[in-house]
Design an enzyme around this catalytic site. Structure first.
Site, PDB file in Angstrom:
ATOM      1  N   HIS A 326       0.806  -1.220   0.000  1.00  0.00           N
ATOM      2  CA  HIS A 326       0.000   0.000   0.000  1.00  0.00           C
ATOM      3  C   HIS A 326       0.838   1.269   0.000  1.00  0.00           C
ATOM      4  O   HIS A 326       0.388   2.298  -0.480  1.00  0.00           O
ATOM      5  CB  HIS A 326      -0.948   0.010   1.194  1.00  0.00           C
ATOM      6  CG  HIS A 326      -2.139  -0.874   0.994  1.00  0.00           C
ATOM      7  ND1 HIS A 326      -2.115  -2.209   1.296  1.00  0.00           N
ATOM      8  CD2 HIS A 326      -3.359  -0.624   0.483  1.00  0.00           C
ATOM      9  CE1 HIS A 326      -3.290  -2.742   0.991  1.00  0.00           C
ATOM     10  NE2 HIS A 326      -4.062  -1.810   0.486  1.00  0.00           N
ATOM     11  N   GLY A 327       2.008   1.207   0.586  1.00  0.00           N
ATOM     12  CA  GLY A 327       2.824   2.412   0.572  1.00  0.00           C
ATOM     13  C   GLY A 327       4.091   2.251   1.363  1.00  0.00           C
ATOM     14  O   GLY A 327       4.201   1.366   2.220  1.00  0.00           O
TER      15      GLY A 327
END
Lengths: 483, 304
Positions: A326-327
């Protein structure tokens, strides 16, 4: 070009018209049109990254052919690892380089070595995590001889770049999407109407629920020091509905749009907030990513074979990797870690295949036990979302500790109380409709059969007017575009 | 396909028809009380105020931040405060004011910092309303991009026109009303009011180079008309100022780099929190007088 923008409202009918009235005679023309419009759609974000997308497509296309044609294992492996390496290399450079460098510098500074790290000042190409995963699954499937290499470059490019899924999924599989691209699409009136309904519901989720919740979630998360525990919990709830409305709304629009072109995409959401346990939540949330990790990471790692320890280890790995996907921030990793912890009891006691059907199937009201299970699961996800939303772990921890303080019972600091109240009313109405439609593909899919035509039209027009009313706030980005 | 397209059009036509018809309805009684209607009076001031004139162009920071009477007394010029709302967009403010500028006028342009960090010609609800509620002829001032950008606000305006509250029990806003302005165009209705609770705000977004290019073009037009242009800084709440210091310095640097005659410095117009009213750009009476005094001092230096 956002799905909730005026530009898209102009773009989509034009492509639709050309697709069914000009290019419909030959499948080849339809696919060329889809590819060109997808590239145009992507170039509207940032035309420079179009070259990266085309390069990535070419790489996987040729690697796929080379792997399939390889007579010996060494050549096969070479092309396989070349493709995997370059794909992951792009992700590493654009998405994770600064994170690794900064984390290393921080770790070294704690050991007494101060370094001045060289970081990159680059924009994250939109959709890179999604199209890279398309390419990876394709190459892995060829290497494992599950599928044949695609020889038609146009068809393969459409599989990677089809505009409804290009920037935020669903993460498709070649086995599912490619055959549809190669098959003649028939204009199916009922399916197209269904697609429009799904787009309408997706827009409602995004513009009315997610964007309104975002106003309050952003305010509360960005100024958490000014709010009481009760208000912070409310902020976490707003974010919980924001991210659901935002991402599942996007997915609905993507699925609906694809259906307008006669293509069925993988389902990405299935009413996750009505889950009775975390395992069920993960069967209903971002399904295309969860199943990707299951098929390409969990199972290759040994899956649930090899005893409890191996199951526990593999579960932690996929949740941590999923968080990291996701990041590039520790907050996402902690979010993944928390979900791994939540799911552990069901992994250890082998109850993770419980609750496979829809909750309270065929009934309007769930049992007391089901309600409690849903509430518990929902609250666990709310706590995890705080890490997902917070700017760093410290902020998340202080946010949570303030929630679990005496001030939990007071709501203070809210400026726009009227707006907050309206937002809560909309969330209740939204969840009620979702509850009624939870056995369908999307909440309003069943209106055809269950409602009178006049009621249905009142509902559709009401949705259109509410969406138009709230769209006056301007176009808001989708959260998952940053991944 | 034909049936599908016909049905979709048939479904959407009543929606679009309703929006178009409702938009074309006259402004509601509530809307006519809004501060946007002050533009009629402000245009008239621009048209009829006699020389020597000093024209202030900017967002609500100017309308909530000037005491024109003090300016008139000190500088012996007739002030016109054209400011209404920053969301009308800087492009609209420049295009609207330029046609009224006469030979010998002094124009003081005070863009808000946020104008440099957003789309120069974006759309907004206020921009749509000032066209469709107040003065349709001003549609000619909008660029094609602005026209495109105001479309998303149309449904809301259309639906608003059907709300009973737009026609019944209309209570004039104490602050944001057509009656909140004095004879020079300053908002003065809040001068006796207490400070309201509000949050500080940082300037966000990427610097937009187009803004300065358009101010340069505006400066050329002013010069052609034989008038003078000065640029200055908005009176900005100190806490918000500190949060936005880099963005503000960029604006200041660009002004100086492009040889504008700049009144004061950004730092000088940093306003103490106690002098604010209800947003980081809106000043209370003390703030208004303080800021006006600073501006007078700076104007005296360049007008000598």
């Amino acid at each position: 070009m956002l799905f909730n923008s005026l530009s898209f409202a102009v773009f989509l009918p034009i492509v639709f018209f050309l697709y069914w009235s000009v290019a419909h005679k030959e499948l080849k023309y339809q696919n060329i049109l889809l590819l060109l419009s997808s590239y145009f759609f992507y170039a509207c974000w940032d035309w420079r990254f179009l070259f990266l997308l085309i390069f990535s497509t070419l790489l996987d296309y040729f690697s796929g052919i080379k792997i399939a044609e390889s007579k010996n294992n060494t050549t096969k492996k070479f092309w396989f690892w070349l493709s995997i390496g370059i794909n992951l290399g792009f992700l590493a450079v654009f998405k994770y380089y600064n994170f690794f460098i900064d984390s290393t510098a921080l770790a070294l500074s704690k050991l007494g070595f101060v370094i001045n790290p060289w970081t990159l000042n680059v924009i994250l190409p939109v959709g890179i995590s999604f199209y890279t995963f398309h390419g990876l699954s394709y190459v892995i499937d060829i290497y494992k001889e599950r599928i044949k290499a695609e020889k038609n470059f146009i068809d393969y490019s459409v599989f990677v770049s089809f505009f409804p899924l290009l920037v935020a999924g669903p993460i498709e599989r070649a086995t599912h999407l490619l055959p549809q691209i190669q098959r003649k699409r028939i204009f199916d009136y009922a399916k197209l109407v269904n697609g429009l309904k799904q787009i309408l519901w997706g827009l409602f989720k995004k513009i009315v629920i997610a964007d309104q919740c975002a106003k309050y979630a952003n305010e509360i998360f960005n100024n958490s020091g000014d709010y009481s525990g009760g208000s912070l919990f409310l902020g976490a709830l707003f974010f919980t509905f924001q991210i659901y409305g935002d991402f599942s709304g996007y997915s609905d629009i993507a699925l609906g749009t694809a259906r307008l072109f006669g293509i069925e995409l993988l389902k990405n959401f299935s009413f996750p907030y009505f889950s009775r346990n975390i395992a069920e939540f993960w069967r209903r949330w971002h399904i295309s990513l969860s199943s990707w990790f299951r098929d390409y990471l969990y199972i290759p790692l040994g899956g649930s074979k090899g005893g409890i320890w191996s199951k526990v280890r593999n579960t932690f790995i996929i949740f941590l990797v999923s968080g990291f996907w996701h990041g590039a921030n520790w907050t996402f990793i902690v979010w993944g870690f928390l979900h791994a912890l939540y799911i552990m009891p069901s992994i250890i006691f082998n109850t993770n295949r419980k609750s496979l059907d829809t909750v309270a199937k065929g009934k309007l009201i769930p049992s007391f036990k089901e309600l409690l299970e849903m509430l518990l699961t929902f609250n666990l996800t709310v706590i995890a979302w705080i890490f997902f939303r917070a700017k760093d772990i410290e902020s998340a921890l202080s946010y949570i500790s303030k929630i679990f303080s005496k001030s939990f019972f007071t709501i203070s600091g809210l400026v726009d109380k009227g707006g907050v109240l309206i937002c809560i009313v909309f969330i209740f109405a939204f969840m009620f409709i979702e509850w009624l439609g939870r056995e369908k593909e999307f909440a309003i899919a069943g209106l055809d059969t269950s409602w009178k035509k006049s009621y249905r039209y009142v509902m559709y027009y009401s949705l259109v007017l509410i969406i138009l009313w709230f769209s006056a706030g301007g176009e808001q980005q989708f959260i998952y575009f940053q991944f | 396909m034909n049936i599908f397209v016909r049905k979709v059009i048939g479904f959407l036509l009543p929606v679009f028809g309703f929006i178009v018809l409702a938009i074309l309805l006259p402004a509601t009684p509530r809307a006519t009380k809004s501060l946007l209607f002050s533009s009629i009076k402000k245009d008239s001031l621009l048209k009829y105020t006699k020389s020597p004139r000093i024209i202030f162009v900017g967002g609500s920071n100017l309308s909530f931040g000037l005491n024109s009477q003090l300016i008139k007394d000190s500088l012996r010029k007739n002030p016109i405060n054209t400011a209404i709302h920053a969301s009308l967009t800087l492009k609209f403010m420049l295009d609207n004011s330029i046609k009224f500028v006469k030979k010998g006028d002094v124009v003081v342009l005070v863009p808000e910092y946020s104008h440099f960090y957003s789309d120069y010609d974006r759309g907004s609800e206020e921009l749509l309303r000032i066209i469709f509620d107040v003065n349709l002829s001003k549609i000619s001032l909008l660029s094609s991009k602005q026209l495109f950008n105001i479309i998303p606000y149309m449904p809301k305006l259309a639906i608003t026109k059907l709300k009973p509250s737009e026609y019944l029990n209309i209570i004039d806003s104490k602050v944001y009303s057509v009656n909140s302005f004095n004879d020079y165009g300053d908002t003065f209705s809040h001068w006796g009011m207490k400070r309201e609770n509000f949050k500080s705000k940082a300037v966000k977004g990427e610097y937009n180079t187009v803004v300065l290019e358009n101010i340069k073009a505006y400066a050329l037009e002013i010069e052609k008309k034989g008038a003078q242009l000065f640029v200055s800084f908005p009176g900005y709440q100190d806490v918000s100022f500190m949060k936005s210091i880099n963005s503000i310095h960029r604006v200041e640097m660009e002004y100086r780099k492009n040889d504008f005659i700049v009144l004061g410095t950004a730092e000088r117009y940093k306003i103490p929190d106690a002098m604010m009213f209800n947003t980081p750009y809106h000043l209370n009476k003390d703030g208004v007088d303080y800021r006006t005094q600073l501006l007078i001092e700076d104007l005296k230096k360049v007008l000598q």
